[in-house]
Write an enzyme that holds these catalytic residues in place. Sequence first.
Site, PDB file in Angstrom:
ATOM      1  N   VAL A   1      97.487   6.296  77.500  1.00  0.00           N
ATOM      2  CA  VAL A   1      96.235   6.626  78.184  1.00  0.00           C
ATOM      3  C   VAL A   1      95.328   7.226  77.132  1.00  0.00           C
ATOM      4  O   VAL A   1      95.701   8.185  76.456  1.00  0.00           O
ATOM      5  CB  VAL A   1      96.461   7.627  79.340  1.00  0.00           C
ATOM      6  CG1 VAL A   1      95.130   8.016  79.968  1.00  0.00           C
ATOM      7  CG2 VAL A   1      97.401   7.035  80.371  1.00  0.00           C
ATOM      8  N   HIS A   2      94.139   6.639  76.970  1.00  0.00           N
ATOM      9  CA  HIS A   2      93.184   7.137  75.981  1.00  0.00           C
ATOM     10  C   HIS A   2      91.898   7.505  76.713  1.00  0.00           C
ATOM     11  O   HIS A   2      91.321   6.691  77.424  1.00  0.00           O
ATOM     12  CB  HIS A   2      92.914   6.076  74.917  1.00  0.00           C
ATOM     13  CG  HIS A   2      92.334   6.644  73.663  1.00  0.00           C
ATOM     14  ND1 HIS A   2      91.014   7.010  73.558  1.00  0.00           N
ATOM     15  CD2 HIS A   2      92.908   6.933  72.482  1.00  0.00           C
ATOM     16  CE1 HIS A   2      90.796   7.486  72.345  1.00  0.00           C
ATOM     17  NE2 HIS A   2      91.931   7.459  71.680  1.00  0.00           N
ATOM     18  N   ILE A   3      91.459   8.749  76.528  1.00  0.00           N
ATOM     19  CA  ILE A   3      90.291   9.270  77.234  1.00  0.00           C
ATOM     20  C   ILE A   3      89.074   9.143  76.333  1.00  0.00           C
ATOM     21  O   ILE A   3      88.901   9.904  75.388  1.00  0.00           O
ATOM     22  CB  ILE A   3      90.523  10.739  77.641  1.00  0.00           C
ATOM     23  CG1 ILE A   3      91.771  10.823  78.531  1.00  0.00           C
ATOM     24  CG2 ILE A   3      89.287  11.300  78.341  1.00  0.00           C
ATOM     25  CD1 ILE A   3      92.297  12.221  78.732  1.00  0.00           C
ATOM     26  N   GLY A   4      88.241   8.151  76.608  1.00  0.00           N
ATOM     27  CA  GLY A   4      87.043   7.905  75.809  1.00  0.00           C
ATOM     28  C   GLY A   4      87.367   7.164  74.524  1.00  0.00           C
ATOM     29  O   GLY A   4      88.442   7.312  73.953  1.00  0.00           O
TER      30      GLY A   4
END
Length: 161
Positions: free
Chosen positions: A81-84
């Site tokens: 999961v990568h935020i931004g």
Amino acid sequence: MKPDGRQGLLGEELVAPVGGQYQMLSEVSDKVFASGLMGEGYAVIPHENTIVAPVSGELVLMQRTRRAFMIRTPDRAEVLVHIGAEPGEHKGRGFTVLTEPGQQVTAGQPIVDIDWMAANMVQPETEIMVMVTNKKDFGVRPIQDAARTVVAGEQVGNVER
């Protein structure tokens, strides 16, 4: 076995990591993620502050800046999961880790809470990307490709081998 060598669904559900606007990974603004180079997946433009586990398994990695984490499923699929997309210089400001690496998590369990202002990120322009990184062995089968509004924890696909 399918023509691409995959055997089919594993029964591991993938859920929306946050409430917001669902889109295919190929539609995100970052070309590296959109190309599938990091793996197959999807993204959500968030309407909320809490990021939840998109799959059940062990939380094996929390990036130092708290903008990325990885869960390894019981079948060994590695879900990132990568935020931004932009690297940013916030050094974890605005991010509160709710679950530590080494813990078992269930799909929909809160992992990170974000204060968008403190993180120096614009919520409506941020994409939360979810991808299976060991793409040689696993992939993602979306329930549907169409852009739509989803709620955190809603099933959006399955991991396939």
